[in-house]
Design an enzyme around this catalytic site. Structure first.
Site, PDB file in Angstrom:
ATOM      1  N   ASP A 118      33.046  46.483  44.671  1.00  0.00           N
ATOM      2  CA  ASP A 118      34.242  45.638  44.736  1.00  0.00           C
ATOM      3  C   ASP A 118      34.406  45.342  46.220  1.00  0.00           C
ATOM      4  O   ASP A 118      34.456  46.271  47.020  1.00  0.00           O
ATOM      5  CB  ASP A 118      35.485  46.398  44.266  1.00  0.00           C
ATOM      6  CG  ASP A 118      35.419  46.791  42.802  1.00  0.00           C
ATOM      7  OD1 ASP A 118      34.356  46.618  42.190  1.00  0.00           O
ATOM      8  OD2 ASP A 118      36.445  47.280  42.290  1.00  0.00           O
ATOM      9  N   ASP A 150      30.609  41.167  42.802  1.00  0.00           N
ATOM     10  CA  ASP A 150      31.985  41.250  42.292  1.00  0.00           C
ATOM     11  C   ASP A 150      32.499  39.869  41.854  1.00  0.00           C
ATOM     12  O   ASP A 150      32.473  38.920  42.632  1.00  0.00           O
ATOM     13  CB  ASP A 150      32.853  41.797  43.444  1.00  0.00           C
ATOM     14  CG  ASP A 150      34.312  42.009  43.067  1.00  0.00           C
ATOM     15  OD1 ASP A 150      34.691  41.731  41.918  1.00  0.00           O
ATOM     16  OD2 ASP A 150      35.073  42.471  43.953  1.00  0.00           O
ATOM     17  N   HIS A 319      51.413  41.081  48.997  1.00  0.00           N
ATOM     18  CA  HIS A 319      50.225  41.743  48.467  1.00  0.00           C
ATOM     19  C   HIS A 319      48.994  40.892  48.760  1.00  0.00           C
ATOM     20  O   HIS A 319      49.050  39.674  48.719  1.00  0.00           O
ATOM     21  CB  HIS A 319      50.344  41.960  46.958  1.00  0.00           C
ATOM     22  CG  HIS A 319      49.111  42.580  46.361  1.00  0.00           C
ATOM     23  ND1 HIS A 319      48.742  43.874  46.655  1.00  0.00           N
ATOM     24  CD2 HIS A 319      48.161  42.085  45.539  1.00  0.00           C
ATOM     25  CE1 HIS A 319      47.608  44.145  46.014  1.00  0.00           C
ATOM     26  NE2 HIS A 319      47.237  43.087  45.337  1.00  0.00           N
ATOM     27  N   HIS A 323      39.633  41.704  46.286  1.00  0.00           N
ATOM     28  CA  HIS A 323      38.387  41.115  45.779  1.00  0.00           C
ATOM     29  C   HIS A 323      38.132  39.740  46.390  1.00  0.00           C
ATOM     30  O   HIS A 323      39.054  38.944  46.565  1.00  0.00           O
ATOM     31  CB  HIS A 323      38.446  40.993  44.254  1.00  0.00           C
ATOM     32  CG  HIS A 323      38.617  42.311  43.560  1.00  0.00           C
ATOM     33  ND1 HIS A 323      37.555  43.113  43.223  1.00  0.00           N
ATOM     34  CD2 HIS A 323      39.728  42.976  43.166  1.00  0.00           C
ATOM     35  CE1 HIS A 323      38.006  44.213  42.634  1.00  0.00           C
ATOM     36  NE2 HIS A 323      39.323  44.153  42.585  1.00  0.00           N
ATOM     37  N   ASP A 400      41.395  62.228  23.744  1.00  0.00           N
ATOM     38  CA  ASP A 400      42.646  62.632  23.138  1.00  0.00           C
ATOM     39  C   ASP A 400      42.899  64.061  23.573  1.00  0.00           C
ATOM     40  O   ASP A 400      42.148  64.945  23.223  1.00  0.00           O
ATOM     41  CB  ASP A 400      42.446  62.541  21.619  1.00  0.00           C
ATOM     42  CG  ASP A 400      43.684  62.954  20.860  1.00  0.00           C
ATOM     43  OD1 ASP A 400      44.732  63.120  21.493  1.00  0.00           O
ATOM     44  OD2 ASP A 400      43.578  63.111  19.642  1.00  0.00           O
TER      45      ASP A 400
HETATM   46 ZN   LIG Z   1      36.777  47.980  40.313  1.00  0.00          ZN
HETATM   47 ZN   LIG Z   2      38.094  48.640  43.295  1.00  0.00          ZN
END
Ligand SMILES: [Zn+2]
Ligand SMILES: [Zn+2]
Length: 511
Positions: A118, A150, A319, A323, A400
């Protein structure tokens, strides 16, 4: 999904082929990259490679699972050259929304494969260097066979915003704030947290942190040197009362509106330490993950109702995504010049955008692979093909409690119904000899009717039960048939009355 703690990929292919696995390489410490590692190590104890912070975050998980002593964790950095089986690996530092993210160069016997991890290219990053473009450019001279890149923001034109620009927006907000400031962010966004701490120092405010993962990550990052903060800036909750509201900053988890998070509790006045107050400034310094909108908006509405001012991404540049946008992908492609290209990380539509971009950049369509999870790619010297005959089962496994297993669909469906539509418990006691009722049926509705309607509905349920039991008494109907009939009729009736589908649980006993 109710009662399901975690969803992880189906690991059975890896377990079946464990003798072929030489190691696990982790590019960075985000949840979608480290979350399932512990479950894999439980089945396949193989060496793990990752950067210092990545392994630091992973350690806490492995510790919880009791795997820390047996796991082999190996720290890598930008200088590392390691051999894993027949592969030689190198690591190139990239920018992302968590420090210590590395692209991986895999030197294989048939050619070089690059995984970008990423990434983004931040020309003005916080506490780290710009994505190492020199290394990518060098790599471009080494005939890269395959580049996997990515795709998360591949549909967005232009260049992603710099983390530093977020700092500038936050600075403006901090400067003007007249009362308490509450900042919600992803707990792994260490750079963002660092910027909030810097601003607190700059404006002589104290910081108190709420939320388990937020506290945990900050502690770990300070320990490992990824967050720098002067002593005394971060205070504990019992010290809050010593400071004026305008001198307080709270860093909290819950930027997605999660129901049990600190932010949500603060908004709904359910937090044990602080509640929202008039004139509080709440900054939601995160993007909302698609699907979470309604939860987050519910929290934002509540914050506004209680007199706070709320700043979120749509209103202000609070923000920055981690990416790459199109321009960043184009730059990396220009530097690396791979023969083959494979979009990864994102929904299919994002990978599609990434593939189109690569075509525009001159990569031949037949050299671009748009694959789905479980597809198999065969890499030969100078040639790569999709293996159409092989397909690996990599569906989801539901964890679970502490066991991994495939919970049946029925179990999950039942839990969904229980959570949203409630239950109706009916117990009927019959006399073995005359097949008549031995006592009044007990009817307990849970979670689907209002108190005010309940008497009326229970009265009608009794009428239905009486009819069914009368039929049982007067015919040769079996207990099983009675049970099914009760279940079916009550379900239909309850749906008509309440427009809900509670689980009907008739228990019939003979005495
Ligand atoms: Zn990721
Ligand atoms: Zn990431």
């Amino acid at each position: 999904m109710p009662g399901v703690d975690i969803v992880i990929p189906d690991l059975s292919y890896l377990v079946k082929n464990k003798n072929k696995i030489r190691g696990v390489v982790i590019t960075h410490g985000h949840e979608d990259h480290i979350g399932a590692v512990g479950y894999l190590l439980k089945e396949v104890n193989t060496p793990v490679y990752g950067a210092k912070l990545t392994l630091g975050l992973l350690e806490s998980r492995l510790n919880e699972m009791g795997l820390l002593t047996t796991a082999s964790l190996n720290v890598i950095d930008d200088q590392s050259k390691i051999s894993v089986g027949c592969f030689k690996l190198e690591f190139i530092p990239v920018n992302h929304s968590i420090p210590d993210t590395y692209a991986v160069v895999i030197n294989t016997p048939v050619g070089i494969v690059l995984h970008t991890a990423d990434f983004k290219i931040d020309y003005n990053p916080v506490n780290e260097n710009v994505t190492d473009l020199n290394r990518f450019s060098e790599l471009g001279n080494r005939n890269v066979l395959l580049m996997m890149a990515d795709s998360t923001n591949a549909m967005k034109e232009g260049q992603s915003m710099s983390e530093r620009a977020v700092g500038d927006s936050l600075d403006n907000l901090f400067r003007k704030a007249s009362s308490r400031i509450i900042v919600a962010s992803f707990a792994s966004n260490i750079h963002r947290i660092q910027q909030v701490l810097n601003l607190a120092e700059k404006y002589k405010k104290k910081v108190c942190v709420f939320g388990f993962s937020m506290r945990n990550n900050i502690k770990k990052s300070v320990e490992l040197g990824y967050i720098q903060v002067k002593r005394g800036v971060i205070i504990e909750d019992f010290e809050i009362k010593n400071y004026k509201p305008k001198d307080m900053v709270f860093i909290v988890s819950g930027s997605q509106g999660e129901a049990n998070s600190a932010l949500s509790k603060i908004a709904f006045m359910k937090h044990s330490k602080i509640n929202i107050e008039k004139n509080d400034l709440v900054i939601i310094s995160a993007s909302v993950i698609p699907g979470n909108e309604k939860y987050l908006y519910r929290v934002i509405n509540e914050l506004f109702k209680n007199g706070a001012n709320v700043i979120y991404q749509a209103l202000n540049e609070v923000h920055a995504s981690g990416h790459a946008y199109k321009q960043e992908l184009r730059l990396l492609l220009t530097l690396v010049r791979p023969k083959y290209y494979m979009p990864v990380h994102g929904e299919f539509m994002h990978m599609e955008s990434n593939a189109l971009l690569a075509m525009e950049m001159g990569i031949k369509e037949k050299n671009i692979f748009l694959l789905e999870n479980g597809d198999v790619l065969n890499v030969y010297p100078n040639r790569i093909t999709v293996n159409e005959d092989a397909k690996i089962n990599v569906g989801s496994s539901f964890v679970d409690g502490h066991g991994v297993g495939e919970l049946g669909d029925d179990v999950l469906k039942e839990r969904v119904i229980l959570a949203s539509d409630g239950i109706l418990n009916v117990s009927i006691v019959l006399n073995k000899f005359d097949r008549k009722l031995a006592a009044q049926p007990v009817i307990i509705p849970v979670g689907f009717i209002y108190e005010s309607e309940s008497d009326d509905i229970i009265r009608k349920i009794r009428i239905i039960l009486d009819e069914d039991i009368k039929k049982y008494t007067t015919t040769s109907m079996s207990i099983n048939e009675l049970q099914n009939s009760v279940k079916k009729r009550l379900r239909t009736f309850l749906y008509q009355e309440t427009k809900r589908n509670p689980v009907v649980l008739p228990v019939i006993m003979e005495v």
